[in-house]
Structures are given as C-alpha cells and as structure tokens.
Design a protein around this motif. Sequence first.
Motif, PDB file in Angstrom:
ATOM      1  N   UNK A  93      78.495  23.966  23.832  1.00  0.00           N
ATOM      2  CA  UNK A  93      79.812  23.608  23.293  1.00  0.00           C
ATOM      3  C   UNK A  93      80.713  23.017  24.372  1.00  0.00           C
ATOM      4  N   UNK A  94      80.686  23.602  25.571  1.00  0.00           N
ATOM      5  CA  UNK A  94      81.524  23.110  26.675  1.00  0.00           C
ATOM      6  C   UNK A  94      81.133  21.694  27.059  1.00  0.00           C
ATOM      7  N   UNK A  95      79.835  21.425  27.185  1.00  0.00           N
ATOM      8  CA  UNK A  95      79.373  20.076  27.540  1.00  0.00           C
ATOM      9  C   UNK A  95      79.799  19.066  26.486  1.00  0.00           C
ATOM     10  N   UNK A  96      79.649  19.437  25.231  1.00  0.00           N
ATOM     11  CA  UNK A  96      80.047  18.538  24.144  1.00  0.00           C
ATOM     12  C   UNK A  96      81.539  18.233  24.234  1.00  0.00           C
ATOM     13  N   UNK A  97      82.355  19.270  24.292  1.00  0.00           N
ATOM     14  CA  UNK A  97      83.798  19.086  24.274  1.00  0.00           C
ATOM     15  C   UNK A  97      84.297  18.395  25.539  1.00  0.00           C
ATOM     16  N   UNK A  98      83.785  18.782  26.682  1.00  0.00           N
ATOM     17  CA  UNK A  98      84.219  18.171  27.948  1.00  0.00           C
ATOM     18  C   UNK A  98      83.904  16.681  27.977  1.00  0.00           C
ATOM     19  N   UNK A  99      82.807  16.290  27.364  1.00  0.00           N
ATOM     20  CA  UNK A  99      82.444  14.863  27.327  1.00  0.00           C
ATOM     21  C   UNK A  99      83.473  14.045  26.550  1.00  0.00           C
ATOM     22  N   UNK A 100      84.248  14.707  25.691  1.00  0.00           N
ATOM     23  CA  UNK A 100      85.260  14.010  24.897  1.00  0.00           C
ATOM     24  C   UNK A 100      86.662  14.091  25.508  1.00  0.00           C
ATOM     25  N   UNK A 101      86.795  14.863  26.562  1.00  0.00           N
ATOM     26  CA  UNK A 101      88.089  14.980  27.248  1.00  0.00           C
ATOM     27  C   UNK A 101      88.044  14.120  28.508  1.00  0.00           C
ATOM     28  N   UNK A 102      88.938  13.211  28.635  1.00  0.00           N
ATOM     29  CA  UNK A 102      88.962  12.326  29.796  1.00  0.00           C
ATOM     30  C   UNK A 102      89.888  12.928  30.853  1.00  0.00           C
ATOM     31  N   UNK A 103      89.335  13.854  31.625  1.00  0.00           N
ATOM     32  CA  UNK A 103      90.152  14.536  32.625  1.00  0.00           C
ATOM     33  C   UNK A 103      89.248  15.104  33.709  1.00  0.00           C
ATOM     34  N   UNK A 104      89.769  15.195  34.942  1.00  0.00           N
ATOM     35  CA  UNK A 104      88.967  15.765  36.023  1.00  0.00           C
ATOM     36  C   UNK A 104      88.601  17.233  35.794  1.00  0.00           C
ATOM     37  N   UNK A 119      87.336  26.693  23.795  1.00  0.00           N
ATOM     38  CA  UNK A 119      86.228  27.394  23.134  1.00  0.00           C
ATOM     39  C   UNK A 119      86.457  28.897  23.155  1.00  0.00           C
ATOM     40  N   UNK A 120      86.861  29.421  24.298  1.00  0.00           N
ATOM     41  CA  UNK A 120      87.074  30.865  24.403  1.00  0.00           C
ATOM     42  C   UNK A 120      88.227  31.347  23.528  1.00  0.00           C
ATOM     43  N   UNK A 121      89.274  30.547  23.413  1.00  0.00           N
ATOM     44  CA  UNK A 121      90.391  30.916  22.536  1.00  0.00           C
ATOM     45  C   UNK A 121      89.912  30.963  21.093  1.00  0.00           C
ATOM     46  N   UNK A 122      89.217  29.915  20.654  1.00  0.00           N
ATOM     47  CA  UNK A 122      88.729  29.877  19.269  1.00  0.00           C
ATOM     48  C   UNK A 122      87.768  31.032  19.004  1.00  0.00           C
ATOM     49  N   UNK A 123      86.855  31.270  19.924  1.00  0.00           N
ATOM     50  CA  UNK A 123      85.881  32.355  19.752  1.00  0.00           C
ATOM     51  C   UNK A 123      86.582  33.709  19.658  1.00  0.00           C
ATOM     52  N   UNK A 124      87.592  33.895  20.455  1.00  0.00           N
ATOM     53  CA  UNK A 124      88.341  35.152  20.418  1.00  0.00           C
ATOM     54  C   UNK A 124      88.967  35.379  19.046  1.00  0.00           C
ATOM     55  N   UNK A 125      89.568  34.331  18.473  1.00  0.00           N
ATOM     56  CA  UNK A 125      90.189  34.486  17.154  1.00  0.00           C
ATOM     57  C   UNK A 125      89.141  34.671  16.058  1.00  0.00           C
ATOM     58  N   UNK A 126      87.958  34.123  16.241  1.00  0.00           N
ATOM     59  CA  UNK A 126      86.888  34.324  15.253  1.00  0.00           C
ATOM     60  C   UNK A 126      86.367  35.749  15.319  1.00  0.00           C
ATOM     61  N   UNK A 127      86.101  36.226  16.518  1.00  0.00           N
ATOM     62  CA  UNK A 127      85.499  37.549  16.669  1.00  0.00           C
ATOM     63  C   UNK A 127      86.485  38.691  16.461  1.00  0.00           C
ATOM     64  N   UNK A 128      87.762  38.420  16.717  1.00  0.00           N
ATOM     65  CA  UNK A 128      88.796  39.446  16.530  1.00  0.00           C
ATOM     66  C   UNK A 128      89.918  38.830  15.700  1.00  0.00           C
ATOM     67  N   UNK A 129      89.729  38.731  14.400  1.00  0.00           N
ATOM     68  CA  UNK A 129      90.703  38.039  13.560  1.00  0.00           C
ATOM     69  C   UNK A 129      92.033  38.773  13.391  1.00  0.00           C
ATOM     70  N   UNK A 130      92.057  40.086  13.612  1.00  0.00           N
ATOM     71  CA  UNK A 130      93.295  40.846  13.495  1.00  0.00           C
ATOM     72  C   UNK A 130      94.227  40.422  14.623  1.00  0.00           C
ATOM     73  N   UNK A 131      95.361  39.837  14.265  1.00  0.00           N
ATOM     74  CA  UNK A 131      96.247  39.259  15.277  1.00  0.00           C
ATOM     75  C   UNK A 131      97.663  39.121  14.737  1.00  0.00           C
TER      76      UNK A 131
END
Length: 180
Positions: free
Chosen positions: A124-135, A145-157
């Motif tokens: 996922x990181x390789x895919x997404x990083x390839x689309x971000x034009x930044x150093x 990815x980690x933010x999204x995964x956190x909200x998926x795995x722990x939806x209570x928020x």
Amino acid sequence: MRDESVERILDAAFTRMLAGGLRRLTVDEVAKEAGLSRITVYRRFARKGDLVQEVILRELRRFLRSFEQAVAPLPDMPERVVEGFAVTLRLVRGHPLLSRLLATEPETILPQLTLEAGPYLAVAREYLAAHLDAPDAQAVAETFIRVALSFVLTPDSVVPLATDEQARAYARRHLVPLLP
C-alpha cells in the motif's frame, strides 16, 4: 506471472475463509474447493500462513484497483486524498471477509493487520507514495495508511466517520495539510 492453479487456490481459500474463518481453514478443504490435490496446494503454498497472506495481498491489490478508479479522475492531489480516505473507509469496512473475521475471530485477523502487517503496509505504501510527488512521499503515504487502518480496526471514536461526507470532512481538515 501466476498459473491458473494459484488463482483457483486463492479463490478457494477466500471462499473457505469467508465460510469458516481462519481457525477452521485447512489445506484439505481448500484443495477440495479448488478441485486440486493437497500436494498441488502445498507446492504453491508451503504453509497455511503463506496462503492466508497471499489471499490478503490479493484482496489488497483488488482494493487498490478500486481505489485508483475512484481517485484517478479527480483534478488534484488534495481532492484525491479527501476522496481516497472516504473510499478507503467505505470499501475496507464493507469488505465481506475482513468484516466477517473482525466480527467472529478478531484474535486471528488482528495480528495479520497489526504485528504481521509489514508486507501489506509495504504494498500500500509503495502504491500511494508513487502517486505523491514529494521527497517524503513514503512517510506521508505510510501516515495516511496507518490513520485509515486505525479507524478501520478501532471504529469507536469521537471522530464522526460513519458516512463518506464525514470521512471527507476529516480528510480535508486533518490529512490534506500533511501533503507537502
């Protein structure tokens, strides 16, 4: 390039995982479902864990294709981040296998998505990083990815993310500012 038997095995494993979960998954039932011998399955996947990992990787690649279709037509990166976050939450939360495993045997799937998630995170990181034009594209991609995964795995928020519009609002306010 994978041969047809690998796809049959992965299809069969997905079907068996959906029906019975990870704990009850056996190579015997995967072989039977695929219409192949046990030895054929073992030649392709030496361990049950290898098979499970490959099923998850295949589902991740499928998700990334859907993700790409949703965000590619958008005109700029901030809009892609906003829509990408909403699409991610909707598709991942609605995935039939992940939903089933999180609901019925979280103790078997959570290690795959946390402590053992390195291979999935890398894809996922390789895919997404390839689309971000930044150093620092790798770091930004991993953060998203980690933010999204956190909200998926722990939806209570306290963060309202039940709808696409709520997810978009969160992404506009908290994720877009992370773009370089």
